[in-house]
Design a protein around this motif. Structure first.
Motif, PDB file in Angstrom:
ATOM      1  N   LEU A  55       0.829  -1.209   0.000  1.00 60.93           N
ATOM      2  CA  LEU A  55       0.000   0.000   0.000  1.00 60.93           C
ATOM      3  C   LEU A  55       0.863   1.258   0.000  1.00 60.93           C
ATOM      4  N   LEU A  98      -5.851   5.611  -5.250  1.00 59.07           N
ATOM      5  CA  LEU A  98      -6.545   4.616  -4.434  1.00 59.07           C
ATOM      6  C   LEU A  98      -7.723   5.275  -3.734  1.00 59.07           C
ATOM      7  N   LEU A 129      -8.138   2.187   0.941  1.00 58.25           N
ATOM      8  CA  LEU A 129      -6.881   2.323   1.669  1.00 58.25           C
ATOM      9  C   LEU A 129      -7.115   2.230   3.169  1.00 58.25           C
ATOM     10  N   SER A 183      -7.954  -1.394   4.109  1.00 57.94           N
ATOM     11  CA  SER A 183      -6.765  -2.238   4.022  1.00 57.94           C
ATOM     12  C   SER A 183      -5.840  -2.021   5.212  1.00 57.94           C
ATOM     13  N   ALA A 235      -3.177  -7.973  -0.818  1.00 56.50           N
ATOM     14  CA  ALA A 235      -3.534  -6.691  -1.434  1.00 56.50           C
ATOM     15  C   ALA A 235      -4.275  -6.912  -2.744  1.00 56.50           C
ATOM     16  N   SER A 262      -0.412  -4.915  -8.621  1.00 60.35           N
ATOM     17  CA  SER A 262      -0.168  -5.821  -7.502  1.00 60.35           C
ATOM     18  C   SER A 262      -0.238  -7.287  -7.918  1.00 60.35           C
TER      19      SER A 262
END
Length: 307
Positions: free
Chosen positions: A24, A34, A39, A42, A158, A174
């Protein structure tokens, strides 16, 4: 060694949380757009995993209320340094989440998160790599594997979160990164397995007992019941069981997740990324159990080798 389940859970879960935070942080520093909700969620997931890992780390302590004393030996003990760095990392992640909640977007918090995560990997790995009398651990690949496996699992997590929440921009980066790091972790773990399989123990039955006879056969452990030594330094599993665990973690921790990630990248399949996460989790728990179980403490020459 006899793997403590609490330590297995701690190192696996905390390592994945570190990998998620690093993924991240790199995305934010790269200017990737994002959604604040993604975010923030997460970071909450990472924080929860770190707290679970912290709680699990108390599981193998005889007197958990005295755990705070571990910090007193920070000058010489890697365990003490880990005890200091882990709460610091938890605090950095919490501060980053609070900053997002208040609309503050500073590059310093993601940078701090990456630095402290790397330091935590280093401290955790050095707890084992510094033990020169355990040849399986005393090698540079111990540090490499802790970092790569943690980063790989964090990137898979992620990717799964991004797929579930529709973060296609992040997923486009990712996903391939998760595949590449998983393959790299598989490669370095294979190198360590080959090295350890070829090790010749420095200690022998003669050096363990002090008897210099050229032909020496051990008939008993010197005791009629178990002790601290037989409980803590030997897992009791057969060689066949160890082979099964090794095959299991190679398949579940690396091979199958890599195939699922490849499917997810090619087909943009949310299911594939979620399955990669679900498959990899037990595989990496098995990998960490094997990491501890494979280590041969020299004292087992005396206490465990029975003809």
């Amino acid at each position: 060694m006899n793997p403590a389940f609490s330590v297995v859970v701690f190192t696996t879960v905390a390592g994945a949380a570190q990998g998620l935070v690093v993924a991240l942080a790199l995305a934010v520093l790269a200017g990737m757009p994002l959604a604040p909700g993604f975010l923030g969620l997460s970071l909450i997931v990472a924080e929860a995993m770190l707290l679970v890992g912290l709680g699990a780390s108390f599981g193998h302590l005889g007197r958990p209320e005295r755990a705070w004393r571990a910090v007193l030996m920070w000058r010489t003990s890697w365990l003490s340094r880990e005890v200091i760095v882990l709460p610091s990392f938890i605090a950095v992640v919490a501060l980053w989440w609070l900053a997002l909640r208040n609309g503050v977007h500073s590059p310093w918090l993601p940078l701090a998160a990456i630095a402290v995560a790397a330091l935590l990997w280093y401290c955790t790995a050095m707890i084992y790599a510094c033990l020169r009398f355990i040849q399986e651990w005393a090698q540079p690949l111990t540090l490499v594997n802790f970092a790569l496996i943690g980063l790989a699992s964090g990137l898979v997590l992620a990717s799964a979160l991004a797929a579930l929440m529709g973060e296609q921009t992040l997923l486009g980066v990712s996903g391939p990164c998760a595949l590449a790091v998983t393959l790299a972790a598989w490669g370095t773990r294979t190198l360590s397995l080959r090295r350890n399989a070829a090790l010749v123990p420095r200690s022998t039955l003669q050096t363990a007992t002090g008897i210099r006879a050229p032909k020496l056969v051990q008939k008993s452990m010197g005791m009629s019941a178990g002790s601290f030594n037989t409980r803590e330094f030997f897992h009791g599993a057969s060689r066949a069981a160890l082979k099964q665990v090794k095959l299991g973690f190679i398949v579940l921790g690396f091979a199958l997740p890599a195939l699922l990630l490849l499917w997810g990248i090619a087909a943009q399949s949310t299911l594939a990324f979620v399955l990669a996460l679900l498959v990899q989790a037990p595989g990496l728990l098995a990998e960490r159990w094997f990491f501890f179980a494979q280590a041969r403490h020299p004292q087992n020459l005396y206490y465990q080798v029975v003809s």
